[in-house]
Design an enzyme around this catalytic site. Structure first.
Site, PDB file in Angstrom:
ATOM      1  N   LEU A   1     -22.948  22.406   7.071  1.00  0.00           N
ATOM      2  CA  LEU A   1     -22.516  23.806   7.210  1.00  0.00           C
ATOM      3  C   LEU A   1     -21.610  24.189   6.040  1.00  0.00           C
ATOM      4  O   LEU A   1     -20.550  23.601   5.851  1.00  0.00           O
ATOM      5  CB  LEU A   1     -21.760  24.013   8.526  1.00  0.00           C
ATOM      6  N   ALA A   2     -22.058  25.153   5.266  1.00  0.00           N
ATOM      7  CA  ALA A   2     -21.295  25.528   4.067  1.00  0.00           C
ATOM      8  C   ALA A   2     -21.380  27.028   3.814  1.00  0.00           C
ATOM      9  O   ALA A   2     -21.410  27.472   2.673  1.00  0.00           O
ATOM     10  CB  ALA A   2     -21.811  24.758   2.860  1.00  0.00           C
TER      11      ALA A   2
ATOM     12  N   ARG B   1      -8.521  30.468   4.010  1.00  0.00           N
ATOM     13  CA  ARG B   1      -7.221  29.793   4.012  1.00  0.00           C
ATOM     14  C   ARG B   1      -6.916  29.094   2.684  1.00  0.00           C
ATOM     15  O   ARG B   1      -5.789  28.675   2.432  1.00  0.00           O
ATOM     16  CB  ARG B   1      -7.156  28.783   5.179  1.00  0.00           C
TER      17      ARG B   1
ATOM     18  N   GLY C   1     -19.789  31.829  13.209  1.00  0.00           N
ATOM     19  CA  GLY C   1     -19.282  30.615  13.837  1.00  0.00           C
ATOM     20  C   GLY C   1     -20.181  29.409  13.607  1.00  0.00           C
ATOM     21  O   GLY C   1     -21.335  29.522  13.214  1.00  0.00           O
TER      22      GLY C   1
ATOM     23  N   GLU D   1     -10.267  24.545  20.773  1.00  0.00           N
ATOM     24  CA  GLU D   1      -9.958  25.051  19.435  1.00  0.00           C
ATOM     25  C   GLU D   1      -8.519  25.543  19.347  1.00  0.00           C
ATOM     26  O   GLU D   1      -7.931  25.945  20.351  1.00  0.00           O
ATOM     27  CB  GLU D   1     -10.904  26.203  19.084  1.00  0.00           C
TER      28      GLU D   1
ATOM     29  N   ASN E   1      -8.838  22.826   4.750  1.00  0.00           N
ATOM     30  CA  ASN E   1      -8.727  24.268   4.951  1.00  0.00           C
ATOM     31  C   ASN E   1      -7.781  24.910   3.943  1.00  0.00           C
ATOM     32  O   ASN E   1      -7.843  26.109   3.704  1.00  0.00           O
ATOM     33  CB  ASN E   1      -8.237  24.579   6.361  1.00  0.00           C
TER      34      ASN E   1
ATOM     35  N   ARG F   1     -15.296  16.584 -30.450  1.00  0.00           N
ATOM     36  CA  ARG F   1     -15.896  17.688 -29.705  1.00  0.00           C
ATOM     37  C   ARG F   1     -17.402  17.478 -29.557  1.00  0.00           C
ATOM     38  O   ARG F   1     -17.964  16.503 -30.045  1.00  0.00           O
ATOM     39  CB  ARG F   1     -15.583  18.997 -30.419  1.00  0.00           C
TER      40      ARG F   1
ATOM     41  N   LYS G   1     -16.716  17.587 -34.950  1.00  0.00           N
ATOM     42  CA  LYS G   1     -17.609  18.369 -34.086  1.00  0.00           C
ATOM     43  C   LYS G   1     -19.035  18.325 -34.617  1.00  0.00           C
ATOM     44  O   LYS G   1     -19.244  18.488 -35.820  1.00  0.00           O
ATOM     45  CB  LYS G   1     -17.140  19.830 -34.036  1.00  0.00           C
TER      46      LYS G   1
ATOM     47  N   ASN H   1     -17.162  24.875 -42.851  1.00  0.00           N
ATOM     48  CA  ASN H   1     -18.539  25.033 -42.371  1.00  0.00           C
ATOM     49  C   ASN H   1     -18.879  26.472 -41.993  1.00  0.00           C
ATOM     50  O   ASN H   1     -20.028  26.794 -41.778  1.00  0.00           O
ATOM     51  CB  ASN H   1     -18.795  24.114 -41.166  1.00  0.00           C
TER      52      ASN H   1
HETATM   53  C1  UD1 Z   1     -13.814  23.262  12.789  1.00  0.00           C
HETATM   54  C2  UD1 Z   1     -14.044  22.951  14.271  1.00  0.00           C
HETATM   55  C3  UD1 Z   1     -12.865  22.145  14.785  1.00  0.00           C
HETATM   56  C4  UD1 Z   1     -12.747  20.855  13.985  1.00  0.00           C
HETATM   57  C5  UD1 Z   1     -12.628  21.163  12.504  1.00  0.00           C
HETATM   58  C6  UD1 Z   1     -12.751  19.871  11.739  1.00  0.00           C
HETATM   59  C7  UD1 Z   1     -15.402  24.713  15.309  1.00  0.00           C
HETATM   60  C8  UD1 Z   1     -15.408  25.933  16.128  1.00  0.00           C
HETATM   61  N1  UD1 Z   1     -14.194  24.176  15.018  1.00  0.00           N
HETATM   62  O1  UD1 Z   1     -12.699  24.099  12.667  1.00  0.00           O
HETATM   63  O2  UD1 Z   1     -13.042  21.818  16.154  1.00  0.00           O
HETATM   64  O3  UD1 Z   1     -11.629  20.104  14.422  1.00  0.00           O
HETATM   65  O4  UD1 Z   1     -13.680  22.037  12.061  1.00  0.00           O
HETATM   66  O5  UD1 Z   1     -12.414  20.034  10.394  1.00  0.00           O
HETATM   67  O6  UD1 Z   1     -16.463  24.229  14.939  1.00  0.00           O
HETATM   68  N2  UD1 Z   1     -19.202  27.511   8.654  1.00  0.00           N
HETATM   69  C9  UD1 Z   1     -20.451  28.077   8.508  1.00  0.00           C
HETATM   70  N3  UD1 Z   1     -20.748  29.218   9.179  1.00  0.00           N
HETATM   71  C10 UD1 Z   1     -19.868  29.813  10.025  1.00  0.00           C
HETATM   72  C11 UD1 Z   1     -18.587  29.221  10.170  1.00  0.00           C
HETATM   73  C12 UD1 Z   1     -18.282  28.069   9.472  1.00  0.00           C
HETATM   74  O7  UD1 Z   1     -21.290  27.569   7.755  1.00  0.00           O
HETATM   75  O8  UD1 Z   1     -20.225  30.840  10.599  1.00  0.00           O
HETATM   76  C13 UD1 Z   1     -18.878  26.277   7.905  1.00  0.00           C
HETATM   77  C14 UD1 Z   1     -17.742  26.443   6.928  1.00  0.00           C
HETATM   78  O9  UD1 Z   1     -18.230  26.802   5.651  1.00  0.00           O
HETATM   79  C15 UD1 Z   1     -17.107  25.055   6.918  1.00  0.00           C
HETATM   80  C16 UD1 Z   1     -17.440  24.500   8.286  1.00  0.00           C
HETATM   81  O10 UD1 Z   1     -18.463  25.297   8.817  1.00  0.00           O
HETATM   82  O11 UD1 Z   1     -17.680  24.217   5.932  1.00  0.00           O
HETATM   83  C17 UD1 Z   1     -16.234  24.505   9.220  1.00  0.00           C
HETATM   84  O12 UD1 Z   1     -15.694  25.807   9.309  1.00  0.00           O
HETATM   85  P1  UD1 Z   1     -14.124  26.046   9.387  1.00  0.00           P
HETATM   86  O13 UD1 Z   1     -13.895  27.492   9.464  1.00  0.00           O
HETATM   87  O14 UD1 Z   1     -13.443  25.308   8.328  1.00  0.00           O
HETATM   88  O15 UD1 Z   1     -13.771  25.380  10.814  1.00  0.00           O
HETATM   89  P2  UD1 Z   1     -12.340  24.890  11.305  1.00  0.00           P
HETATM   90  O16 UD1 Z   1     -11.510  26.052  11.673  1.00  0.00           O
HETATM   91  O17 UD1 Z   1     -11.768  23.929  10.346  1.00  0.00           O
HETATM   92 CA    CA Z   2     -12.352  23.250   8.324  1.00  0.00          CA
END
Ligand code: UD1
Ligand code: CA
Length: 478
Positions: A21-22, A28, A90, A165, A236, A341, A359, A394
């Site tokens: 998930l990215a 933050r 989420g 959470e 974070n 370089r 270089k 040069n």
């Molecule tokens: C999350 C977890 C928390 C856990 C923590 C561990 C949830 C609800 N919470 O919190 O329980 O302890 O990670 O580090 O899962 N992302 C998406 N799409 C979204 C939201 C997030 O791809 O819609 C990705 C973000 O890019 C990130 C990852 O999910 O790489 C986690 O998201 P983040 O907002 O950092 O979650 P936390 O608040 O840290």
């Molecule tokens: Ca996180």
């Protein structure tokens, strides 16, 4: 440095799919750079996580992108299935986006968060093994500061009940046991339930809510701990990024020292993930090895040196210098305060001293440039002496021009080589010469502009023009 493989042999168990998930922005971090592109040991965070996921030899790796999708995709590397999460609603919603790419392709789904880079492949292998008997296997552990993480609530018998959470009041729980954002699901169970998750109070769909769902069904939820709690660390904030980077650096330095690399003070040596260092290399304090750098045995670097994307041969000595995208042979000495370089090729046994800048040039074997000077867009032969203050001029304000210097040439101090120009083998220039015309092999030139000295050249006799130069093909254009 090669990645040591501390994972077990590839699993013969059910097929594994990995989802990373990215898609989030990472507000933050308070940075314009998307969170997962922040570097850890020289690689974007997301790339580090992809490498961990790949290490368990999965059937497929799915990357969920959203914020800065193009940049994140480019940084993550090749061979991934990319899924787009348009609105970041989420972590549960994010996993749901990967359903089409994954369903039917794997028996287990490993979910990794793009900001959790320290988890080890061996830990993931233990988790997938445990997923044989439980629909959910969580990576959890007790940490000093659980703030910001989801916390594990257990019943009186110690069974996992749910993940709470921070935004749901996790702070009110006594426990300091957190979930790391690493989880393995049985695929069938995951795809049956993840689409039905409710929205949280903050209108997001939390992946973490699946734990309570499984518990209500009477299913077991396994919580495994890693051997070292640093594996749990999420990123974070900038402070957490720095903490995790330190751990990543420690691991790299540890592996290098295991392979026979010597570091008098390892805490001040910084080595990127992609760097390859052989045994019997010495890295002195404040040495930075970056990008795709390779260093061969017996070479000593530092103190105070930066080497980026460069290839250093055996038994070199680099002191207080900066090397970028260059190739250095064996037994070369560099510095202090030299700057190589892009495109510098330094052959065996060359000596480059203080304030030598090179270089896009070759310096032939055994040549010396002991003092300040600039060699750019040039080809310098073997056993040539480049005197103090020599400059290849040069650039004429519009274009770059080439300088060619032969073997065994002696370039006097403060010589200006006004390119394009060439000096034949064995040529010599007097101190302060401004060389604007080609110099023949063995010829001595002096002055401004430099002219041959009658009777002081080793070159064969022949016709000379009014300035004493031998006619050459290039003369017509001058
Ligand atoms: C999350 C977890 C928390 C856990 C923590 C561990 C949830 C609800 N919470 O919190 O329980 O302890 O990670 O580090 O899962 N992302 C998406 N799409 C979204 C939201 C997030 O791809 O819609 C990705 C973000 O890019 C990130 C990852 O999910 O790489 C986690 O998201 P983040 O907002 O950092 O979650 P936390 O608040 O840290
Ligand atoms: Ca996180």
């Amino acid at each position: 440095m090669k990645q040591t493989d501390n994972s077990e042999p590839p699993s013969t168990r059910g097929r594994v799919g990995v989802v990373i998930l990215a898609a989030g922005q990472g507000t933050r971090m308070r940075s314009r750079l998307p969170k997962v592109l922040h570097p850890i040991a020289g690689l974007p965070m997301v790339r580090q996580v992809v490498d961990v996921g790949r290490a368990i030899d999965p059937a497929i790796v799915v990357l969920v992108v959203g914020h800065a999708a193009e940049q994140v995709t480019a940084a993550a590397g090749d061979g991934l299935s990319i899924v787009y999460q348009a609105d970041q609603r989420g972590t549960g919603h994010a996993v749901l986006q990967a359903r089409e790419a994954l369903e039917g392709r794997s028996d287990l789904v490993v979910v990794l968060y793009g900001d959790t880079v320290l988890v080890q492949p061996a830990t993931l292998e233990r988790m997938t093994a445990a997923a044989e008997r439980a629909p959910i296997v969580l990576l959890t552990g007790i940490v000093e500061d659980p703030s910001g993480y989801g916390r594990i609530e257990r019943d009186l018998d110690g069974r996992v009940l749910r993940i709470v959470e921070t935004r749901e009041g996790a702070g009110e729980l006594e426990t300091r046991e957190i979930w790391a954002g690493v989880v393995v699901y049985q695929s069938a169970w995951l795809w049956e339930h993840v689409g039905r998750l409710p929205r949280s109070a903050s209108d997001e769909i939390y992946l973490t809510d699946l734990v309570a769902v499984a518990v209500q069904e009477g299913r077991e939820v396994v919580a495994l701990h890693p051997p070292d709690m640093v594996e749990l660390a999420g990123i974070n904030t900038q402070a957490q990024l720095a903490d995790v980077n330190r751990v990543a650096q420690d691991r790299i330095r540890g592996r290098l020292m295991d392979c026979g690399v010597r570091m008098p003070d390892p805490t001040t040596v910084y080595v990127d993930s992609g760097v390859d260092v052989e045994g019997d290399v010495v890295l002195h304090p404040n040495t930075h090895l970056q990008g795709r750098t390779r260093v061969a045995a017996g070479t000593e670097i530092g103190p105070n040196s930066i080497v980026r994307d460069s290839d250093l041969g055996r038994d070199c000595r680099v002191v207080a210098s900066v090397l970028e995208a260059c190739v250095v042979g064996h037994g070369v000495t560099i510095g202090p305060f030299a700057h190589l370089r892009a495109g510098a090729t330094i052959e065996d046994g060359v000596e480059l001293g203080n304030y030598a800048e090179v270089k896009a040039s070759r310096i032939g074997a055994g040549s010396r440039m002991h003092h300040f000077g600039y060699v750019g867009d040039a080809d310098v032969g073997r056993d040539t002496n480049v005197g103090a203050g020599t400059v290849t001029c040069n650039y004429d304000g519009q274009a770059k021009h080439h300088t060619s210097v032969g073997d065994g040439v002696f370039i006097g101090s403060d010589t200006m080589l006004v390119a394009p120009v060439s000096l034949g083998d064995g040529a010599r220039t007097g101190a302060g010469s401004v060389v604007t015309r080609d110099v023949k092999p063995g010829q001595l030139v002096v002055g401004i502009p430099a002219r041959p000295v009658p009777g002081r050249s080793a070159s064969p006799p022949g016709p000379r023009d009014a300035d004493g130069f031998m006619p050459s093909a290039g003369d017509a254009s001058r």
